[in-house]
Scaffold this motif. Sequence first.
Motif, short mmCIF file in Angstrom:
data_model
loop_
_atom_site.label_atom_id
_atom_site.label_comp_id
_atom_site.label_asym_id
_atom_site.label_seq_id
_atom_site.Cartn_x
_atom_site.Cartn_y
_atom_site.Cartn_z
N VAL A 54 1.09 -1.11 -0.40
CA VAL A 54 -0.04 -0.27 -0.13
C VAL A 54 0.76 1.76 -0.36
N PHE A 55 0.65 2.23 -0.85
CA PHE A 55 1.51 3.25 -1.17
C PHE A 55 0.54 4.52 -0.72
N SER A 56 1.20 5.46 0.14
CA SER A 56 0.82 6.04 1.06
C SER A 56 1.92 7.27 1.93
N ASP A 57 0.14 8.01 2.41
CA ASP A 57 1.04 9.62 2.43
C ASP A 57 0.61 9.99 3.88
N ASP A 83 -1.81 -15.30 5.68
CA ASP A 83 -2.14 -15.27 3.98
C ASP A 83 -1.08 -14.50 3.31
N VAL A 84 -1.21 -13.16 3.97
CA VAL A 84 -0.83 -12.00 3.55
C VAL A 84 0.36 -11.76 3.58
N LEU A 85 1.84 -11.35 3.17
CA LEU A 85 2.93 -10.36 3.52
C LEU A 85 2.52 -9.14 2.64
N TYR A 86 2.29 -8.03 4.21
CA TYR A 86 1.86 -7.03 3.85
C TYR A 86 2.99 -5.98 3.47
N PHE A 87 3.38 -5.07 2.54
CA PHE A 87 4.24 -4.14 2.58
C PHE A 87 3.70 -2.74 2.74
N ASP A 168 10.95 5.43 -2.74
CA ASP A 168 9.74 4.79 -3.15
C ASP A 168 8.95 5.52 -3.93
N ARG A 169 8.26 6.52 -3.99
CA ARG A 169 7.81 7.79 -4.46
C ARG A 169 7.70 7.54 -6.67
N SER A 170 9.39 6.99 -7.00
CA SER A 170 10.22 7.04 -7.87
C SER A 170 9.36 5.68 -9.15
N MET A 171 9.16 4.59 -7.13
CA MET A 171 8.37 3.41 -8.01
C MET A 171 7.18 3.35 -7.74
N GLY A 172 6.55 4.03 -7.26
CA GLY A 172 4.89 4.14 -7.57
C GLY A 172 4.78 4.71 -8.63
N GLU A 173 5.62 5.89 -8.36
CA GLU A 173 5.15 6.56 -10.59
C GLU A 173 5.44 5.29 -11.82
N ASP A 174 6.23 4.85 -11.30
CA ASP A 174 7.11 3.76 -12.50
C ASP A 174 5.54 2.42 -12.35
N TRP A 175 4.75 2.31 -11.19
CA TRP A 175 3.83 1.70 -10.87
C TRP A 175 2.48 2.02 -11.85
N GLY A 176 2.80 3.01 -11.97
CA GLY A 176 1.29 4.33 -12.71
C GLY A 176 0.53 4.82 -10.80
N VAL A 177 1.28 4.28 -9.41
CA VAL A 177 0.50 5.44 -8.82
C VAL A 177 0.16 7.06 -8.92
N ARG A 178 -0.54 7.21 -9.10
CA ARG A 178 -1.52 8.86 -9.29
C ARG A 178 -1.99 9.53 -7.59
N THR A 180 -3.14 8.63 -3.33
CA THR A 180 -3.37 7.99 -2.49
C THR A 180 -4.31 7.81 -1.30
N PRO A 181 -4.54 6.54 -0.79
CA PRO A 181 -3.60 5.32 -0.60
C PRO A 181 -4.02 4.13 -2.05
N ALA A 182 -3.32 3.87 -2.42
CA ALA A 182 -2.93 2.93 -3.10
C ALA A 182 -2.83 1.47 -2.87
N PRO A 183 -4.01 1.07 -2.90
CA PRO A 183 -3.07 -0.80 -2.83
C PRO A 183 -2.70 -1.99 -3.83
N ILE A 184 -1.52 -2.49 -3.63
CA ILE A 184 -1.34 -3.48 -5.09
C ILE A 184 -1.60 -5.11 -4.30
N VAL A 185 -2.41 -6.03 -5.13
CA VAL A 185 -2.43 -7.05 -4.31
C VAL A 185 -2.07 -7.97 -5.52
N ALA A 186 -1.05 -8.72 -5.40
CA ALA A 186 -0.33 -9.48 -6.24
C ALA A 186 0.12 -8.93 -7.67
N ASP A 187 0.31 -7.77 -7.79
CA ASP A 187 0.86 -6.61 -8.72
C ASP A 187 -0.57 -5.97 -9.76
#
Length: 211
Positions: A54-57, A83-87, A168-178, A180-187
């Motif tokens: 989860v990307f957050s501010d 069941d879940v590893l949460y980052f 982290d923020r740059s990685m989020g940009e690369d992943w399409g985050v625009r 927050t919050p932005a949860p991603i489950v298994a890509d």
Amino acid sequence: MTPTSRRRYLAAAGSGLAAALAGCIGGGSSDISSLSTDDRPARGNEDAPVRMAVFSDFSCPHCARFERQVRPQIFEQYVVPGDVLYFHVDFPIPVNETWSPAVASAARAVFDEAGNDAFWSFFTAMFDRQGQYSYDVIEMVADEAGGVGAAAREAAQEESYSDEVESDRSMGEDWGVRATPAPIVADKSVPVEGPPDEIFKNIADAIESQL
């Protein structure tokens, strides 16, 4: 962040204010398998079948509602059972140009100085105090979480983890985050518009599809 970039991210954040919990992720390609518990806060079984990030501010009100009303359900039903590893991943838009990066930097200091459990105590307490941020509050909460108030205060004042936070923020940009919050489950990105129960259902459905 350039003025143009800042305006773009603030506009993205503002566009979701009408929703009970706003946030979205765009069309980028994520690689959640690249995240490691060695260098970032996480909760759950390292061998869990599903990874979630989860990307957050720290200054985002929608993130605060997510942390209070959605994340506890995820932890109870999926993280604790294994069941879940949460980052957690930082994505300072920034909603607040002083406190978004400062609190993120302080949280990194707590993680480095006092460990993962202390980080999550600090993380939860700071979201509970959103709107009341100060260096005194940061120091007090970090002391309560892990006895590292002075280190957290210095990290906040100096933004000494700015490189890591911006990475982290740059990685989020690369992943399409625009926003927050932005949860991603298994890509896969998960919608976060609507009431908390609907958001949790969306996330639960995404998790269940991977089990």
